[in-house]
Design a protein around this motif. Structure first.
Motif, PDB file in Angstrom:
ATOM      1  N   ALA A   1      36.776  30.089 -61.559  1.00  0.00           N
ATOM      2  CA  ALA A   1      36.704  29.181 -62.702  1.00  0.00           C
ATOM      3  C   ALA A   1      37.371  29.807 -63.927  1.00  0.00           C
ATOM      4  O   ALA A   1      37.981  29.117 -64.728  1.00  0.00           O
ATOM      5  CB  ALA A   1      35.252  28.830 -63.014  1.00  0.00           C
ATOM      6  N   ASP A   2      37.255  31.124 -64.039  1.00  0.00           N
ATOM      7  CA  ASP A   2      37.879  31.866 -65.135  1.00  0.00           C
ATOM      8  C   ASP A   2      37.931  33.338 -64.745  1.00  0.00           C
ATOM      9  O   ASP A   2      37.533  33.707 -63.652  1.00  0.00           O
ATOM     10  CB  ASP A   2      37.122  31.657 -66.458  1.00  0.00           C
ATOM     11  N   ASP A   3      38.414  34.165 -65.640  1.00  0.00           N
ATOM     12  CA  ASP A   3      38.565  35.596 -65.337  1.00  0.00           C
ATOM     13  C   ASP A   3      37.330  36.424 -65.669  1.00  0.00           C
ATOM     14  O   ASP A   3      37.312  37.629 -65.436  1.00  0.00           O
ATOM     15  CB  ASP A   3      39.769  36.173 -66.094  1.00  0.00           C
ATOM     16  N   THR A   4      36.308  35.792 -66.213  1.00  0.00           N
ATOM     17  CA  THR A   4      35.117  36.556 -66.573  1.00  0.00           C
ATOM     18  C   THR A   4      34.228  36.749 -65.349  1.00  0.00           C
ATOM     19  O   THR A   4      34.278  35.986 -64.397  1.00  0.00           O
ATOM     20  CB  THR A   4      34.311  35.839 -67.676  1.00  0.00           C
ATOM     21  N   ARG A   5      33.434  37.789 -65.417  1.00  0.00           N
ATOM     22  CA  ARG A   5      32.510  38.080 -64.323  1.00  0.00           C
ATOM     23  C   ARG A   5      31.232  38.637 -64.916  1.00  0.00           C
ATOM     24  O   ARG A   5      31.247  39.529 -65.745  1.00  0.00           O
ATOM     25  CB  ARG A   5      33.140  39.088 -63.364  1.00  0.00           C
ATOM     26  N   SER A   6      30.107  38.109 -64.456  1.00  0.00           N
ATOM     27  CA  SER A   6      28.810  38.637 -64.878  1.00  0.00           C
ATOM     28  C   SER A   6      28.280  39.560 -63.789  1.00  0.00           C
ATOM     29  O   SER A   6      28.869  39.688 -62.722  1.00  0.00           O
ATOM     30  CB  SER A   6      27.833  37.497 -65.168  1.00  0.00           C
ATOM     31  N   GLN A   7      27.171  40.170 -64.047  1.00  0.00           N
ATOM     32  CA  GLN A   7      26.542  41.068 -63.072  1.00  0.00           C
ATOM     33  C   GLN A   7      25.875  40.232 -61.971  1.00  0.00           C
ATOM     34  O   GLN A   7      25.169  39.278 -62.277  1.00  0.00           O
ATOM     35  CB  GLN A   7      25.504  41.938 -63.787  1.00  0.00           C
ATOM     36  N   PRO A   8      26.095  40.564 -60.699  1.00  0.00           N
ATOM     37  CA  PRO A   8      25.380  39.853 -59.630  1.00  0.00           C
ATOM     38  C   PRO A   8      23.874  40.005 -59.820  1.00  0.00           C
ATOM     39  O   PRO A   8      23.384  41.055 -60.233  1.00  0.00           O
ATOM     40  CB  PRO A   8      25.848  40.559 -58.354  1.00  0.00           C
ATOM     41  N   THR A   9      23.133  38.937 -59.499  1.00  0.00           N
ATOM     42  CA  THR A   9      21.684  38.964 -59.714  1.00  0.00           C
ATOM     43  C   THR A   9      20.879  38.967 -58.422  1.00  0.00           C
ATOM     44  O   THR A   9      19.712  39.333 -58.432  1.00  0.00           O
ATOM     45  CB  THR A   9      21.243  37.752 -60.554  1.00  0.00           C
ATOM     46  N   GLU A  10      21.474  38.541 -57.316  1.00  0.00           N
ATOM     47  CA  GLU A  10      20.705  38.406 -56.081  1.00  0.00           C
ATOM     48  C   GLU A  10      21.642  38.550 -54.884  1.00  0.00           C
ATOM     49  O   GLU A  10      22.225  37.581 -54.423  1.00  0.00           O
ATOM     50  CB  GLU A  10      20.027  37.031 -56.052  1.00  0.00           C
ATOM     51  N   GLN A  11      21.775  39.752 -54.398  1.00  0.00           N
ATOM     52  CA  GLN A  11      22.668  39.975 -53.271  1.00  0.00           C
ATOM     53  C   GLN A  11      21.962  39.695 -51.947  1.00  0.00           C
ATOM     54  O   GLN A  11      20.740  39.698 -51.863  1.00  0.00           O
ATOM     55  CB  GLN A  11      23.200  41.407 -53.293  1.00  0.00           C
ATOM     56  N   ASP A  12      22.778  39.443 -50.907  1.00  0.00           N
ATOM     57  CA  ASP A  12      22.238  39.213 -49.574  1.00  0.00           C
ATOM     58  C   ASP A  12      21.547  40.462 -49.047  1.00  0.00           C
ATOM     59  O   ASP A  12      21.792  41.575 -49.510  1.00  0.00           O
ATOM     60  CB  ASP A  12      23.350  38.809 -48.608  1.00  0.00           C
ATOM     61  N   ARG A  13      20.732  40.267 -48.038  1.00  0.00           N
ATOM     62  CA  ARG A  13      19.906  41.338 -47.471  1.00  0.00           C
ATOM     63  C   ARG A  13      20.713  42.579 -47.068  1.00  0.00           C
ATOM     64  O   ARG A  13      20.311  43.691 -47.333  1.00  0.00           O
ATOM     65  CB  ARG A  13      19.158  40.773 -46.262  1.00  0.00           C
ATOM     66  N   PHE A  14      21.847  42.396 -46.401  1.00  0.00           N
ATOM     67  CA  PHE A  14      22.635  43.528 -45.921  1.00  0.00           C
ATOM     68  C   PHE A  14      23.846  43.827 -46.801  1.00  0.00           C
ATOM     69  O   PHE A  14      24.639  44.705 -46.484  1.00  0.00           O
ATOM     70  CB  PHE A  14      23.085  43.288 -44.472  1.00  0.00           C
ATOM     71  N   GLN A  15      24.001  43.111 -47.896  1.00  0.00           N
ATOM     72  CA  GLN A  15      25.157  43.274 -48.776  1.00  0.00           C
ATOM     73  C   GLN A  15      25.063  44.580 -49.551  1.00  0.00           C
ATOM     74  O   GLN A  15      24.042  44.880 -50.161  1.00  0.00           O
ATOM     75  CB  GLN A  15      25.250  42.093 -49.743  1.00  0.00           C
ATOM     76  N   VAL A  16      26.146  45.367 -49.509  1.00  0.00           N
ATOM     77  CA  VAL A  16      26.197  46.619 -50.264  1.00  0.00           C
ATOM     78  C   VAL A  16      27.271  46.576 -51.346  1.00  0.00           C
ATOM     79  O   VAL A  16      27.415  47.522 -52.107  1.00  0.00           O
ATOM     80  CB  VAL A  16      26.426  47.838 -49.334  1.00  0.00           C
ATOM     81  N   GLY A  17      28.002  45.509 -51.417  1.00  0.00           N
ATOM     82  CA  GLY A  17      29.046  45.361 -52.427  1.00  0.00           C
ATOM     83  C   GLY A  17      29.908  44.161 -52.111  1.00  0.00           C
ATOM     84  O   GLY A  17      29.574  43.335 -51.266  1.00  0.00           O
ATOM     85  N   MET A  18      31.016  44.086 -52.817  1.00  0.00           N
ATOM     86  CA  MET A  18      31.978  43.018 -52.573  1.00  0.00           C
ATOM     87  C   MET A  18      33.366  43.577 -52.768  1.00  0.00           C
ATOM     88  O   MET A  18      33.551  44.588 -53.446  1.00  0.00           O
ATOM     89  CB  MET A  18      31.732  41.836 -53.490  1.00  0.00           C
ATOM     90  N   GLU A  19      34.338  42.937 -52.150  1.00  0.00           N
ATOM     91  CA  GLU A  19      35.720  43.403 -52.236  1.00  0.00           C
ATOM     92  C   GLU A  19      36.665  42.208 -52.224  1.00  0.00           C
ATOM     93  O   GLU A  19      36.351  41.173 -51.646  1.00  0.00           O
ATOM     94  CB  GLU A  19      36.071  44.284 -51.025  1.00  0.00           C
ATOM     95  N   TRP A  20      37.801  42.400 -52.837  1.00  0.00           N
ATOM     96  CA  TRP A  20      38.907  41.469 -52.701  1.00  0.00           C
ATOM     97  C   TRP A  20      39.792  42.044 -51.601  1.00  0.00           C
ATOM     98  O   TRP A  20      40.305  43.155 -51.738  1.00  0.00           O
ATOM     99  CB  TRP A  20      39.694  41.347 -53.999  1.00  0.00           C
ATOM    100  N   VAL A  21      39.955  41.332 -50.508  1.00  0.00           N
ATOM    101  CA  VAL A  21      40.726  41.819 -49.361  1.00  0.00           C
ATOM    102  C   VAL A  21      41.918  40.899 -49.148  1.00  0.00           C
ATOM    103  O   VAL A  21      41.791  39.674 -49.207  1.00  0.00           O
ATOM    104  CB  VAL A  21      39.856  41.872 -48.085  1.00  0.00           C
ATOM    105  N   ASP A  22      43.070  41.502 -48.896  1.00  0.00           N
ATOM    106  CA  ASP A  22      44.280  40.742 -48.602  1.00  0.00           C
ATOM    107  C   ASP A  22      43.989  39.760 -47.463  1.00  0.00           C
ATOM    108  O   ASP A  22      43.395  40.142 -46.444  1.00  0.00           O
ATOM    109  CB  ASP A  22      45.411  41.706 -48.213  1.00  0.00           C
ATOM    110  N   ALA A  23      44.408  38.514 -47.643  1.00  0.00           N
ATOM    111  CA  ALA A  23      44.101  37.467 -46.670  1.00  0.00           C
ATOM    112  C   ALA A  23      44.613  37.818 -45.276  1.00  0.00           C
ATOM    113  O   ALA A  23      43.932  37.576 -44.281  1.00  0.00           O
ATOM    114  CB  ALA A  23      44.671  36.130 -47.135  1.00  0.00           C
ATOM    115  N   GLU A  24      45.793  38.390 -45.168  1.00  0.00           N
ATOM    116  CA  GLU A  24      46.336  38.767 -43.859  1.00  0.00           C
ATOM    117  C   GLU A  24      45.534  39.908 -43.241  1.00  0.00           C
ATOM    118  O   GLU A  24      45.275  39.921 -42.047  1.00  0.00           O
ATOM    119  CB  GLU A  24      47.811  39.162 -43.981  1.00  0.00           C
ATOM    120  N   GLU A  25      45.142  40.868 -44.067  1.00  0.00           N
ATOM    121  CA  GLU A  25      44.376  42.012 -43.578  1.00  0.00           C
ATOM    122  C   GLU A  25      42.979  41.602 -43.113  1.00  0.00           C
ATOM    123  O   GLU A  25      42.434  42.166 -42.162  1.00  0.00           O
ATOM    124  CB  GLU A  25      44.269  43.068 -44.688  1.00  0.00           C
ATOM    125  N   LEU A  26      42.410  40.603 -43.775  1.00  0.00           N
ATOM    126  CA  LEU A  26      41.050  40.171 -43.445  1.00  0.00           C
ATOM    127  C   LEU A  26      40.952  39.651 -42.008  1.00  0.00           C
ATOM    128  O   LEU A  26      39.911  39.759 -41.373  1.00  0.00           O
ATOM    129  CB  LEU A  26      40.583  39.110 -44.438  1.00  0.00           C
TER     130      LEU A  26
END
Length: 149
Positions: A92-117
């Motif tokens: 929606a925009d370039d701003t980002r807030s702090q995550p508030t509720e991650q999934d049970r096994f989630q340890v982070g997030m990443e932007w991954v190249d679509a081809e590499e994914l």
């Protein structure tokens, strides 16, 4: 047995896709951000809320890209029946807030190249194996049903 709707997002930005990095007893894997639909919530509201909670990013759903159904055993020795609604989204925009509720096994997030994914351990595999169609096809596709035993 109840059916649980799950709104997932393919957030595409500059050729990369936003994924949750997860670790479970089965090892490292990636998953699309998103999660369960609440009572009195539309799927589009669910995907926007879940993305904000898990990643801190506000997104705009562009279209429903795919539907995937999965039946498996759950922790309570019952059957879990999930229907994944996969939305193609943009930031929606370039701003980002702090995550508030991650999934049970989630340890982070990443932007991954679509081809590499396509070569990473993206769960469920039906999404990984159909990533090109989900991003570029233009119509909603049914990814199939899976019954885990």
């Amino acid at each position: 047995m109840s059916v649980r709707n799950s709104a997932k997002a393919i957030v595409l930005h500059a050729g990369k896709i936003l994924v949750n990095r997860c670790v479970s007893r089965f090892g490292d894997y990636y998953a699309l951000p998103g999660g369960g639909q609440r009572d009195n919530e539309t799927l589009m509201e669910a995907v926007r809320r879940e993305l904000l909670e898990e990643t801190g990013h506000s997104v705009l759903p562009l279209r429903l890209s795919g539907i995937y159904e999965r039946l498996c055993e759950n922790r309570d020795d019952g059957v879990c029946h999930k229907i994944y609604f996969v939305f193609l989204c943009k930031l929606a925009d370039d701003t980002r807030s702090q995550p508030t509720e991650q999934d049970r096994f989630q340890v982070g997030m990443e932007w991954v190249d679509a081809e590499e994914l396509k070569h990473r351990n993206l769960f469920p595999r039906a999404i990984r194996d159909n990533l090109d169609a989900l991003i570029g096809f233009g119509e909603t596709i049914f990814l199939g049903s899976e019954r885990e035993r």
